[in-house]
Enzyme design. Sequence first.
Site, PDB file in Angstrom:
ATOM      1  N   GLU A  96       0.833  -1.202   0.000  1.00 51.50           N
ATOM      2  CA  GLU A  96       0.000   0.000   0.000  1.00 51.50           C
ATOM      3  C   GLU A  96       0.870   1.255   0.000  1.00 51.50           C
ATOM      4  O   GLU A  96       1.958   1.266   0.598  1.00 51.50           O
ATOM      5  CB  GLU A  96      -0.903  -0.001   1.238  1.00 51.50           C
ATOM      6  N   CYS A 109       3.466   8.743   0.791  1.00 48.57           N
ATOM      7  CA  CYS A 109       4.069   7.825   1.757  1.00 48.57           C
ATOM      8  C   CYS A 109       4.231   6.471   1.069  1.00 48.57           C
ATOM      9  O   CYS A 109       3.246   5.838   0.680  1.00 48.57           O
ATOM     10  CB  CYS A 109       3.136   7.741   2.977  1.00 48.57           C
ATOM     11  N   CYS A 116       7.354  -6.480   7.435  1.00 50.24           N
ATOM     12  CA  CYS A 116       8.519  -5.968   8.165  1.00 50.24           C
ATOM     13  C   CYS A 116       8.919  -7.022   9.189  1.00 50.24           C
ATOM     14  O   CYS A 116       8.068  -7.684   9.784  1.00 50.24           O
ATOM     15  CB  CYS A 116       8.172  -4.655   8.867  1.00 50.24           C
ATOM     16  N   CYS A 120       7.396  -4.372  15.805  1.00 46.68           N
ATOM     17  CA  CYS A 120       6.923  -3.383  16.792  1.00 46.68           C
ATOM     18  C   CYS A 120       5.476  -3.731  17.168  1.00 46.68           C
ATOM     19  O   CYS A 120       4.654  -4.017  16.306  1.00 46.68           O
ATOM     20  CB  CYS A 120       7.014  -1.968  16.228  1.00 46.68           C
ATOM     21  N   CYS A 123       2.264  -1.827  15.616  1.00 46.70           N
ATOM     22  CA  CYS A 123       2.256  -1.554  14.173  1.00 46.70           C
ATOM     23  C   CYS A 123       1.565  -2.668  13.387  1.00 46.70           C
ATOM     24  O   CYS A 123       1.859  -3.852  13.586  1.00 46.70           O
ATOM     25  CB  CYS A 123       3.710  -1.397  13.716  1.00 46.70           C
ATOM     26  N   CYS A 337      -0.033   6.434   9.525  1.00 49.85           N
ATOM     27  CA  CYS A 337       1.212   5.784   9.929  1.00 49.85           C
ATOM     28  C   CYS A 337       0.952   4.488  10.689  1.00 49.85           C
ATOM     29  O   CYS A 337       0.183   4.482  11.653  1.00 49.85           O
ATOM     30  CB  CYS A 337       1.979   6.720  10.846  1.00 49.85           C
TER      31      CYS A 337
HETATM   32  N1  SAH Z   1       9.992   1.117   9.755  1.00 49.50           N
HETATM   33  C1  SAH Z   1      10.156   2.513   9.765  1.00 49.50           C
HETATM   34  C2  SAH Z   1       9.218   3.246   8.804  1.00 49.50           C
HETATM   35  C3  SAH Z   1       7.808   2.731   8.730  1.00 49.50           C
HETATM   36  S1  SAH Z   1       6.846   2.968  10.187  1.00 49.50           S
HETATM   37  C4  SAH Z   1      10.026   3.063  11.183  1.00 49.50           C
HETATM   38  O1  SAH Z   1       9.615   2.327  12.062  1.00 49.50           O
HETATM   39  O2  SAH Z   1      10.370   4.223  11.375  1.00 49.50           O
HETATM   40  C5  SAH Z   1       6.538   4.715  10.115  1.00 49.50           C
HETATM   41  C6  SAH Z   1       6.152   5.350  11.440  1.00 49.50           C
HETATM   42  O3  SAH Z   1       4.877   4.878  11.879  1.00 49.50           O
HETATM   43  C7  SAH Z   1       7.108   5.037  12.594  1.00 49.50           C
HETATM   44  O4  SAH Z   1       7.433   6.236  13.269  1.00 49.50           O
HETATM   45  C8  SAH Z   1       6.293   4.151  13.522  1.00 49.50           C
HETATM   46  O5  SAH Z   1       6.693   4.279  14.858  1.00 49.50           O
HETATM   47  C9  SAH Z   1       4.904   4.692  13.288  1.00 49.50           C
HETATM   48  N2  SAH Z   1       3.785   3.804  13.613  1.00 49.50           N
HETATM   49  C10 SAH Z   1       3.726   2.465  13.513  1.00 49.50           C
HETATM   50  N3  SAH Z   1       2.490   2.035  13.862  1.00 49.50           N
HETATM   51  C11 SAH Z   1       1.759   3.128  14.194  1.00 49.50           C
HETATM   52  C12 SAH Z   1       0.415   3.329  14.588  1.00 49.50           C
HETATM   53  N4  SAH Z   1      -0.453   2.338  14.674  1.00 49.50           N
HETATM   54  N5  SAH Z   1       0.016   4.606  14.851  1.00 49.50           N
HETATM   55  C13 SAH Z   1       0.874   5.656  14.688  1.00 49.50           C
HETATM   56  N6  SAH Z   1       2.133   5.521  14.268  1.00 49.50           N
HETATM   57  C14 SAH Z   1       2.589   4.263  14.028  1.00 49.50           C
HETATM   58 FE1  SF4 Z   2       8.567  -2.263  11.013  1.00 53.28          FE
HETATM   59 FE2  SF4 Z   2       6.278  -1.171  11.798  1.00 53.28          FE
HETATM   60 FE3  SF4 Z   2       8.352  -1.260  13.470  1.00 53.28          FE
HETATM   61 FE4  SF4 Z   2       8.437   0.397  11.356  1.00 53.28          FE
HETATM   62  S1  SF4 Z   2       7.019   0.513  13.084  1.00 53.28           S
HETATM   63  S2  SF4 Z   2      10.047  -1.000  12.092  1.00 53.28           S
HETATM   64  S3  SF4 Z   2       7.282  -0.846   9.852  1.00 53.28           S
HETATM   65  S4  SF4 Z   2       7.271  -3.023  12.620  1.00 53.28           S
END
Ligand code: SAH
Ligand code: SF4
Length: 349
Positions: A96, A109, A116, A120, A123, A337
């Site tokens: 996406e 974006c 991934c 996290c 996420c 995000c």
């Molecule tokens: N992997 C990279 C880039 C993709 S995630 C990273 O982690 O930076 C992009 C951003 O989305 C990151 O700052 C992450 O902390 C944030 N993010 C992930 N899940 C989220 C959620 N459910 N709500 C808000 N931000 C989120």
């Molecule tokens: Fe991967 Fe999501 Fe963590 Fe970014 S926030 S490193 S996309 S698991």
Amino acid sequence: MSANPVQDIFNYSPRQLTGLMQSWGETPFRAKQIMAAAWTPGTSLFSQVSMLPLALRKKLDDFFLISKPFMPKNLVTSTDGTSKALFELSDKLQIESVAIPFRNRLTFCLSSQVGCSLGCRFCATARMGFIRNLTTAELVGQLRGLIALVKRLPTSIVLMGMGEPLQNLDSVRSFVELIHHPQALNWSANKTTISTSGWLPGLEAITQNPLPAKLAFSLNAVTDGMRSQIMPVNRRYPLADILAALKKYAQAKQESITVEYVLLKGVNDRPEDARILARLLKSLPSKINLIPWNEVAGIPFHSPSAEIVQQFKTELLKQGALATLRLSRGAAIGAACGQLARQHHRRAA
Ligand code: SAH
Ligand code: SF4
């Protein structure tokens, strides 16, 4: 016409294309002409490019295909104007990408991986696990696909979709070098941002060999204990190491870093967290971007109230930190995000 071209022209960085032309006995100028032609909307074959000699056109069509901008397989547009496009890759995997208009700005974006590996807890993408890296051409395909969709160029590009860009540095590097090239998009370095969760080997690599892009770092917690709980990558590369590496990066590049901080209710949103956060970043040239957590069905976190978010921001400002609040665009359509993940992966998780 081509027998069976296998190389996508958009998988070649300017440097690689120039090298290839030299190996074919051509001048570097040819690489520029070829790139300009490939980036001209509507070019599908080099045989259409009359400025190139006939023999070279034939050779190019035998060697290269010019992939088309991705066409969304599905498209959702939210009332705030944010559009989320689902693109299907040649191996049927799906990713996406999101176009986010705001006032006179337009941010794209893009995803850097399918899924991934970094897990996290908050996420949506994490729940897909890691499937594969995207190629440079697949990054370009997303970009050109969104341009075709909204019929204009973005004002900024962020690699904040699915995946960890610094785990896919080869493709990401070729991509940013390509779009910044005068014959491609002629994009300027301060209009691209790469976001990392703190993948140290990648961070060290871009400190040694800088990318034409800005850097954002997803901090999200102020102690190793909490960060390791919500971001397992922290067990491998703890805060002290990553902050030291970020300082080196900022010094080497003479550039400030955006520190992203996703606010999770009752987890990292106390005034005390704000105070520690400000202290941690004292010697790092940075500004903090607060992101109230975007809802993901089935993930047991909550977003703090607007009041708590404001208090957190006020506390940071009181401590002398620079902080802004990121407006959540596209959250209603799962386009914000951390919300990107395919349905069928979600069910399988
Ligand atoms: N992997 C990279 C880039 C993709 S995630 C990273 O982690 O930076 C992009 C951003 O989305 C990151 O700052 C992450 O902390 C944030 N993010 C992930 N899940 C989220 C959620 N459910 N709500 C808000 N931000 C989120
Ligand atoms: Fe991967 Fe999501 Fe963590 Fe970014 S926030 S490193 S996309 S698991």
